[in-house]
Motif scaffolding. Sequence first.
Motif, PDB file in Angstrom:
ATOM      1  N   TYR A 252       0.581  -0.800  -0.090  1.00  0.00           N
ATOM      2  CA  TYR A 252       0.162  -0.001   0.617  1.00  0.00           C
ATOM      3  C   TYR A 252       1.200   0.935  -0.218  1.00  0.00           C
ATOM      4  CZ  TYR A 252      -2.534   3.903   1.705  1.00  0.00           C
ATOM      5  OH  TYR A 252      -3.751   4.957   1.953  1.00  0.00           O
ATOM      6  N   ASN A 253       2.105   0.753   1.180  1.00  0.00           N
ATOM      7  CA  ASN A 253       2.635   2.669   1.328  1.00  0.00           C
ATOM      8  C   ASN A 253       3.368   2.686  -0.190  1.00  0.00           C
ATOM      9  OD1 ASN A 253       1.644   2.606   3.896  1.00  0.00           O
ATOM     10  ND2 ASN A 253       3.665   1.679   4.230  1.00  0.00           N
ATOM     11  N   ASN A 254       4.028   1.754  -0.575  1.00  0.00           N
ATOM     12  CA  ASN A 254       4.594   2.088  -2.104  1.00  0.00           C
ATOM     13  C   ASN A 254       4.025   2.203  -3.172  1.00  0.00           C
ATOM     14  OD1 ASN A 254       7.721   0.853  -0.865  1.00  0.00           O
ATOM     15  ND2 ASN A 254       7.486  -0.123  -2.117  1.00  0.00           N
ATOM     16  N   TYR A 255       2.765   1.779  -3.315  1.00  0.00           N
ATOM     17  CA  TYR A 255       1.520   2.059  -4.523  1.00  0.00           C
ATOM     18  C   TYR A 255       1.393   3.608  -4.091  1.00  0.00           C
ATOM     19  CZ  TYR A 255      -1.481   1.330  -8.439  1.00  0.00           C
ATOM     20  OH  TYR A 255      -1.955   0.704  -9.326  1.00  0.00           O
ATOM     21  N   ARG A 256       1.073   4.568  -2.962  1.00  0.00           N
ATOM     22  CA  ARG A 256       0.608   5.577  -2.853  1.00  0.00           C
ATOM     23  C   ARG A 256       1.541   6.205  -2.827  1.00  0.00           C
ATOM     24  NH1 ARG A 256      -1.558   8.608   2.824  1.00  0.00           N
ATOM     25  NH2 ARG A 256      -2.061  10.284   1.457  1.00  0.00           N
ATOM     26  N   GLN A 257       3.243   6.327  -2.620  1.00  0.00           N
ATOM     27  CA  GLN A 257       4.176   6.884  -2.848  1.00  0.00           C
ATOM     28  C   GLN A 257       4.655   6.979  -4.822  1.00  0.00           C
ATOM     29  OE1 GLN A 257       7.698   5.347  -1.449  1.00  0.00           O
ATOM     30  NE2 GLN A 257       9.021   7.031  -1.580  1.00  0.00           N
ATOM     31  N   CYS A 258       4.263   5.908  -5.093  1.00  0.00           N
ATOM     32  CA  CYS A 258       4.874   5.881  -6.594  1.00  0.00           C
ATOM     33  C   CYS A 258       3.406   7.124  -7.461  1.00  0.00           C
ATOM     34  CB  CYS A 258       4.454   4.316  -7.550  1.00  0.00           C
ATOM     35  SG  CYS A 258       5.530   3.507  -6.957  1.00  0.00           S
ATOM     36  N   LEU A 259       1.921   7.005  -6.310  1.00  0.00           N
ATOM     37  CA  LEU A 259       1.579   8.369  -7.654  1.00  0.00           C
ATOM     38  C   LEU A 259       1.418   9.472  -6.643  1.00  0.00           C
ATOM     39  CD1 LEU A 259      -1.806   6.226  -6.955  1.00  0.00           C
ATOM     40  CD2 LEU A 259      -0.889   6.644  -8.544  1.00  0.00           C
ATOM     41  N   GLN A 260       2.224   9.587  -5.734  1.00  0.00           N
ATOM     42  CA  GLN A 260       2.161  10.916  -5.666  1.00  0.00           C
ATOM     43  C   GLN A 260       3.385  10.968  -5.701  1.00  0.00           C
ATOM     44  OE1 GLN A 260       0.533  12.357  -2.899  1.00  0.00           O
ATOM     45  NE2 GLN A 260       1.326  14.082  -3.578  1.00  0.00           N
ATOM     46  N   ILE A 261       4.395  10.350  -6.759  1.00  0.00           N
ATOM     47  CA  ILE A 261       6.066  10.680  -7.117  1.00  0.00           C
ATOM     48  C   ILE A 261       5.024  11.049  -8.808  1.00  0.00           C
ATOM     49  CG2 ILE A 261       7.745  10.319  -8.612  1.00  0.00           C
ATOM     50  CD1 ILE A 261       8.262   8.498  -5.578  1.00  0.00           C
ATOM     51  N   VAL A 262       4.662  10.535  -8.967  1.00  0.00           N
ATOM     52  CA  VAL A 262       4.097  10.990 -11.051  1.00  0.00           C
ATOM     53  C   VAL A 262       4.118  11.993 -10.581  1.00  0.00           C
ATOM     54  CG1 VAL A 262       2.331   9.894 -12.549  1.00  0.00           C
ATOM     55  CG2 VAL A 262       3.875   8.262 -11.099  1.00  0.00           C
ATOM     56  N   GLU A 263       2.834  12.497  -9.730  1.00  0.00           N
ATOM     57  CA  GLU A 263       1.368  13.693  -9.187  1.00  0.00           C
ATOM     58  C   GLU A 263       2.602  14.458  -9.236  1.00  0.00           C
ATOM     59  OE1 GLU A 263      -1.681  15.756  -6.727  1.00  0.00           O
ATOM     60  OE2 GLU A 263      -1.192  13.434  -6.611  1.00  0.00           O
ATOM     61  N   ASP A 264       3.824  14.500  -8.408  1.00  0.00           N
ATOM     62  CA  ASP A 264       4.479  16.034  -7.541  1.00  0.00           C
ATOM     63  C   ASP A 264       5.222  16.785  -9.121  1.00  0.00           C
ATOM     64  OD1 ASP A 264       3.232  15.764  -5.464  1.00  0.00           O
ATOM     65  OD2 ASP A 264       4.657  14.798  -4.419  1.00  0.00           O
ATOM     66  N   PHE A 265       6.489  15.248  -9.490  1.00  0.00           N
ATOM     67  CA  PHE A 265       7.761  15.843 -10.995  1.00  0.00           C
ATOM     68  C   PHE A 265       6.221  15.373 -12.385  1.00  0.00           C
ATOM     69  CE2 PHE A 265      10.124  13.361  -7.381  1.00  0.00           C
ATOM     70  CZ  PHE A 265       9.871  14.310  -6.804  1.00  0.00           C
ATOM     71  N   SER A 266       5.612  15.349 -12.932  1.00  0.00           N
ATOM     72  CA  SER A 266       5.131  15.512 -14.069  1.00  0.00           C
ATOM     73  C   SER A 266       5.151  16.533 -14.385  1.00  0.00           C
ATOM     74  CB  SER A 266       3.457  14.467 -14.057  1.00  0.00           C
ATOM     75  OG  SER A 266       4.130  13.120 -13.543  1.00  0.00           O
ATOM     76  N   VAL A 267       5.064  17.499 -13.639  1.00  0.00           N
ATOM     77  CA  VAL A 267       4.741  18.779 -14.173  1.00  0.00           C
ATOM     78  C   VAL A 267       5.876  19.916 -14.492  1.00  0.00           C
ATOM     79  CG1 VAL A 267       3.698  21.424 -13.352  1.00  0.00           C
ATOM     80  CG2 VAL A 267       2.199  19.308 -13.120  1.00  0.00           C
ATOM     81  N   ASP A 268       6.736  19.631 -13.962  1.00  0.00           N
ATOM     82  CA  ASP A 268       7.951  20.322 -13.699  1.00  0.00           C
ATOM     83  C   ASP A 268       8.630  19.729 -14.874  1.00  0.00           C
ATOM     84  OD1 ASP A 268       7.635  21.318 -11.658  1.00  0.00           O
ATOM     85  OD2 ASP A 268       8.864  20.425 -10.333  1.00  0.00           O
ATOM     86  N   VAL A 269       8.216  17.873 -15.201  1.00  0.00           N
ATOM     87  CA  VAL A 269       9.279  17.129 -16.519  1.00  0.00           C
ATOM     88  C   VAL A 269       8.411  17.808 -18.067  1.00  0.00           C
ATOM     89  CG1 VAL A 269       9.454  15.084 -17.258  1.00  0.00           C
ATOM     90  CG2 VAL A 269      10.002  15.685 -14.916  1.00  0.00           C
ATOM     91  N   SER A 270       7.722  18.086 -17.387  1.00  0.00           N
ATOM     92  CA  SER A 270       6.964  18.335 -19.000  1.00  0.00           C
ATOM     93  C   SER A 270       7.321  19.139 -19.102  1.00  0.00           C
ATOM     94  CB  SER A 270       5.589  17.889 -18.711  1.00  0.00           C
ATOM     95  OG  SER A 270       4.915  16.728 -18.586  1.00  0.00           O
TER      96      SER A 270
END
Length: 868
Positions: free
Chosen positions: A451-469
């Motif tokens: 559960y913690n790893n899945y939520r952490q992955c979703l948080q990483i994608v949400e936080d960093f995708s804007v800057d990378v794009s």
Amino acid sequence: MSLALSINSRTSRKQRSDLRTRRERLRALHHNWEQQMDTLVDAYLQWRHPSIAANLSRDATAHETSTRPFHVTAIFTNIPQRPGEFANISLLRLGLLGCTPVIPSVAISLETLELYHRLRRRHAQLGIQPMVRALCDVHNVNYRNVLREQFSSAFDIYLNILRRVQKRMNAALKHDTPDWRMKHACPCCNLKLEGEPVLHPERLIAIDGNNSAKRVASAGAEDERCFDSDYFLSRDEVDRFQHEVKRKPTAKISTEDNHDISGDAPDGQERPSPCTERWKASAAEHEKCALDIYESTGIFVCACRHGFIQKACEMIRSGELTKYPLAVVNHILDVHQHNCGCGYDIGCAFAETAKNSKLLGPKVAEYGMQFVVCAFHGYAHNQLCQLVNHPLYLSGYSIEDLEGMERVFAASNTVARGIRYASRFHYTQSLDLHFQQWDEDKYTELSRFLYNNYRQCLQIVEDFSVDVSHLKNSLKIDDTAFEAWLSDERHFLKNLKDEPEERVLECAYVQALIDRERADEKLGSARIAFVSAPSHQAVDVRQDIQITRCLENARRAAQEQAATAYQAVGDLEIKLAVEERWMPEHPKYQETLKFMRNRDFHRALEKVQQLVIQRLLEMLKANMTGLGYKMRTSIWKALKTCGKAIHSALKKYNTLARQMDPPAPTLEWKDVLNYTFVSEFDLLRHSHSSSTSEVGTRPWAVPFNREIAAKYWKIRGAYDELKRLHIEIPRLRTHIQVEFKHAIEICCEMDPLLAAELQAHYQRLKRVNAVHLRRLNVLTHLRGFHGSIAASRPTDEVLAQLLNAAAPLTAIDGSTAIDGPESTLLPNSSDVQDTEDSDDDTSVVDGGDNADIMVRFTNFLEDMVASS
């Protein structure tokens, strides 16, 4: 729970002298215990399940008529003993266990032994002595050392009984095949399902050594027992790899011209690497020594990414020798074979060592095992090593840090305090007990991990995708550009070569010219001071002679220094075939002088880097659990000293940075604290090198681009982790459906007591699985979840046949029942009370902080279920 003690006065009894040595007494004691262990196990099971034992012993009354009593001073006065029966069998029927095998006069209740057993597993620092002292206080008995020895003897036998019961259960469940625990302990790593995609690497493990679990060589020498643990490799198996690597000569090669790489090469390698000096474990074998007073100097352990212990071995009278990881990795490959990824803090150096091993090298090549550095330790490696071996830049390693061994050792350090002076038997027994509890805890927390790893992955994608794009749009690039940047940086660092010997000699020649000029100035000053010294300056003749002698000595020393400097210049001119001596205005002199300034700049930067890394590692260690007050105080003093050293190194660096052409950026204290990765220092070094000054113009060298690129690699790792989790979640769900029904049905006819023990074990596992299902249900309500928690069919046919059947299984004693598939997988109404409404309330589990509330609520349910 009671401590049964014989407290009658022994002063009036005639003491019988025993001429046997302690070794002989222990040998006889263990022999007598061994003769009755099988019957003790049967008696223990009868005590555990009295209703079934009563049905099996309907003629118990007939036996009672032919019993004879023996005396034990306790809550019982006369213990009935049947003809030909061991005294401890009679005690076990009443829930007691004697401290001696033949004629026990002191017995301890099984509830007390089980209490200490559970306390010891949960808190390894609780020794036998404080437990016995507490029991003496409860029973108002004066503590004596003999009570501690008696309790220790009874506790050893109790643990032996539990191990034999577990062995019978393993045989009934078909869990007694070689290395069964390694192959099945972690369902998320090992339970393969039909139709699932193949991962690369398929499983992730971590290995490392720890020197806290030491044992004094002279301790417990009289105890000749050997503890057979499934966790530890035998010493003979480890010693097979003792001569697997080529030993290096003990002489060190460290000169000023080889400042970057000093120290001996690791055994099995041709030359030292830049990481050799930074890690003790990668040093040559002759440098890994240990104090002679210790026989066991630590342990070397391997665990999977979920924390389950795979294998361990003792480190004997040495440091972290290469034979220990070689032996552990060899066993891992024998069991798991293909496609393993292994994290090791010196994975870069060990990969070459394993490749050159005659026994292990072919297996590594055949099974495609990959060695990488751990995430945190990897940041202390040089930049090229990170780009090649750090899991952040490697596909398939997801967000895993491979630092699980640090967590294992943080827990096992609590065991180290109680085994320093233990016998070899109790040393291994304590570690084995700790590892058993550790694995049980890891299984209990397995769904929380997912559960913690899945939520952490979703948080990483949400936080960093804007800057990378945003960066991709501004530079008009796509994902392949980041791959190209990484490849370009690797190519750039690999092509950096050492300076040729001629350049080294030129630097030495210019330095000799500078030294000669300084020696001439010093000699001139000494001569002037000698000649210009006024006569009759002294008060008396003796003082005048002393002043003259000092001036003469200074002039003579300056002459000798000047002669040495001239000789060095002459030798280097012959070596370089210099036709005309270089003067300060000579082009070659100016070029070499500029290079020397760059070299001094690099060394000053490396000193700052070394101190910063040392500070980071000390800070990590200072916050590690299990450290004593003195060690923690010493570390904080070292940190304070390191802070002063960093200030001094910064001052020297900034002075040299201003002399660079063009001037290099200066560093402030706040800037250095943000330089947490060695890559920042390496980039700064190469960007101001005379041969690589153009590196600053490359896109991957721009600080902002590097920061965004790091976010891109984390996003890619998050997607890799989601792919791995979508495989591991159904594996756990399928594992929950595998039950003991078939084994219990077979044992019900052959061994009803063993069947009852299997049923009790299953009920405990059922409660844990109920919590797993609750957490998996919460996981499905996370925003962004697009996997499945449905069970599937295992590829192993034996496991596939053990899937839940629809028909319920009636309990052995008729009092309870083992339910069918749905009821065994979900907690019943009494376990969860009124939780059905929360399952339908999607607002509670709609991701974000609300999901944390649901998980905390699940933890509450776990405690409530465990207490039911």
